[in-house]
Enzyme design. Sequence first.
Site, mmCIF file in Angstrom:
data_model
loop_
_atom_site.group_PDB
_atom_site.id
_atom_site.type_symbol
_atom_site.label_atom_id
_atom_site.label_comp_id
_atom_site.label_asym_id
_atom_site.label_seq_id
_atom_site.Cartn_x
_atom_site.Cartn_y
_atom_site.Cartn_z
ATOM 1 N N HIS A 148 -20.685 96.100 -10.258
ATOM 2 C CA HIS A 148 -20.390 96.231 -11.685
ATOM 3 C C HIS A 148 -20.917 97.538 -12.261
ATOM 4 O O HIS A 148 -21.759 98.228 -11.674
ATOM 5 C CB HIS A 148 -20.956 95.036 -12.461
ATOM 6 C CG HIS A 148 -22.459 94.935 -12.463
ATOM 7 N ND1 HIS A 148 -23.249 95.551 -13.402
ATOM 8 C CD2 HIS A 148 -23.316 94.272 -11.642
ATOM 9 C CE1 HIS A 148 -24.523 95.273 -13.162
ATOM 10 N NE2 HIS A 148 -24.595 94.505 -12.100
ATOM 11 N N CYS B 168 -27.280 91.978 -7.908
ATOM 12 C CA CYS B 168 -25.940 92.532 -7.875
ATOM 13 C C CYS B 168 -25.987 94.049 -7.665
ATOM 14 O O CYS B 168 -27.033 94.680 -7.786
ATOM 15 C CB CYS B 168 -25.186 92.204 -9.154
ATOM 16 S SG CYS B 168 -24.687 90.461 -9.259
#
Length: 535
Positions: free
Chosen positions: A427, A446
């Site tokens: 992301h 992440c």
Amino acid sequence: MPTIHHIFFRAFALLAIVLSFAATPQTATAQTTAFRQAVAEGAARDDVLAEFYRGREFEGIWTGTTGRDRARRNALLAAFAGAGDHGLPAAEYDPNALMARLQAASTPAEKGAMEVEMSRLFLSYARDVQTGILTPRSVVSEIRREVPLRSRLGYLQGFLASTPASYLATLPPNSPEYARLLREKMSLERLLAQGGWGPAVSSGSLAVGASGVAVVALRDRLVAMGYMERSATQIYDATIQEAVQRFQQTHGLAEDGEAGAGTLTEINVPAASRLQQIIVAMERERWMNRPRGERHVWVNLVDFSAAIMDNDRVTFQTRSVIGATGSNRQTPEFSDVMEYMVINPSWYVPRSIVVNEYLPALQSNRNAVSHIEITDSNGRAINRSNVNFSQFNSRTFPYSMRQPPSRGNALGLVKFIFPNQYNIYLHDTPAKSLFGREVRAFSHGCIRLNDPFDFAYALLAAQEDDPEGVFQSHLDTGRETRVNLDEPVPVHLVYRTAFTHTTGQLNFRRDVYDRDSRIWDALANEGVAVRAIGG
């Protein structure tokens, strides 16, 4: 201890042998029966070997005198002689010791026992060299990779149906990276036999203009490593500075040309330790011995990079931030398939962050983390002024939390989804300054991308004539939008402290999560060792 199944099988096998040879001449029958009885007894301890030999009526494949038996035997011994080349436990596959045992087996019963032992070693070697020695997750729990283990019975059947030497040659991974690592390993082993890279550099730091014994040691070590031509200079001049920059580039360091403390620490790593890293990388490559996809995303955690690969060539690459080094925030290793991206994403706060970080803040101040919505089980925003947060703990807190789309959203303006049980994805992020750091381990797990828009354009280019225009048109709406990939793309989250570029340049990185050191210890426990070879 033999199981009831094995005892029954042995009895059945022996009966079958006796019945099948009752009508043959007595001497030949006795010898054959003794051999096959030994095969049956030895194979009974392994269900796969039992099935294989039962299907052959306990006839051997290694210890006979036919040309086929000799070809199989010689091919296996030759493969075992090269086991150390692949970073396998050479003592386990010592061809000289195995040959001595074969020659010492004089009776049919002893030959039968050796027949089964050679099949056992063949199966062990085949699995070790093709899919690895270790079970990854048993060594490092964060490695969630599914190793593509092959059928053990299939190994035996495939071997019998093929030319022996050719079959054994196909077992190691055929990936270009494995071939390059193997070449670098053997090159470094030869260098190790010549004394390695020489003395370590005894200095806290060195910079342009410095001189003396430490500079000479630095110069000589850079020459031995191949980063500069031989030189008589005793001054940290432009030539040494450029060599240091090249070293820094291949070790993931800030390329300032100064031999500071961090750079010298890496320069002083012994050649034997670098060899361990290569051997670990080869083991890791065996764990991934399956097609990666002509196009795939390759995220090397310790290189802090994410790349799009097309036919083993980098076609796009960007810096990344990975999970922090804390035990509950490290990014796991696994492979999956990217199916879509979300433009203008909401951030649905993970439960661990909700109860461990945000709930304590809300208990101190109900207006804390005001940029985050608190939602009920139906997804409806609640009025926090109506909630007594002090009455809840991490187990009883009944709410979820969500950050709506915005430029300040924790996920930035786009996220890339490869659905997985670990809730890991790639992301954007508003925290751009972190990409300037040398070590970038800051997230909750992440993968943050430095150039997420360009990454999206590169993915969309496979299905859109104007990928940037399509992306920006969705972005401009400000609404959360899912964009599917027409052709899903495999994603591989890997951890390689030793790797090569397609140009062949060998690179090393720090063992950020201390995973490779644990893998090396486990390999060493299995008998893998660093070696130096002449020639």
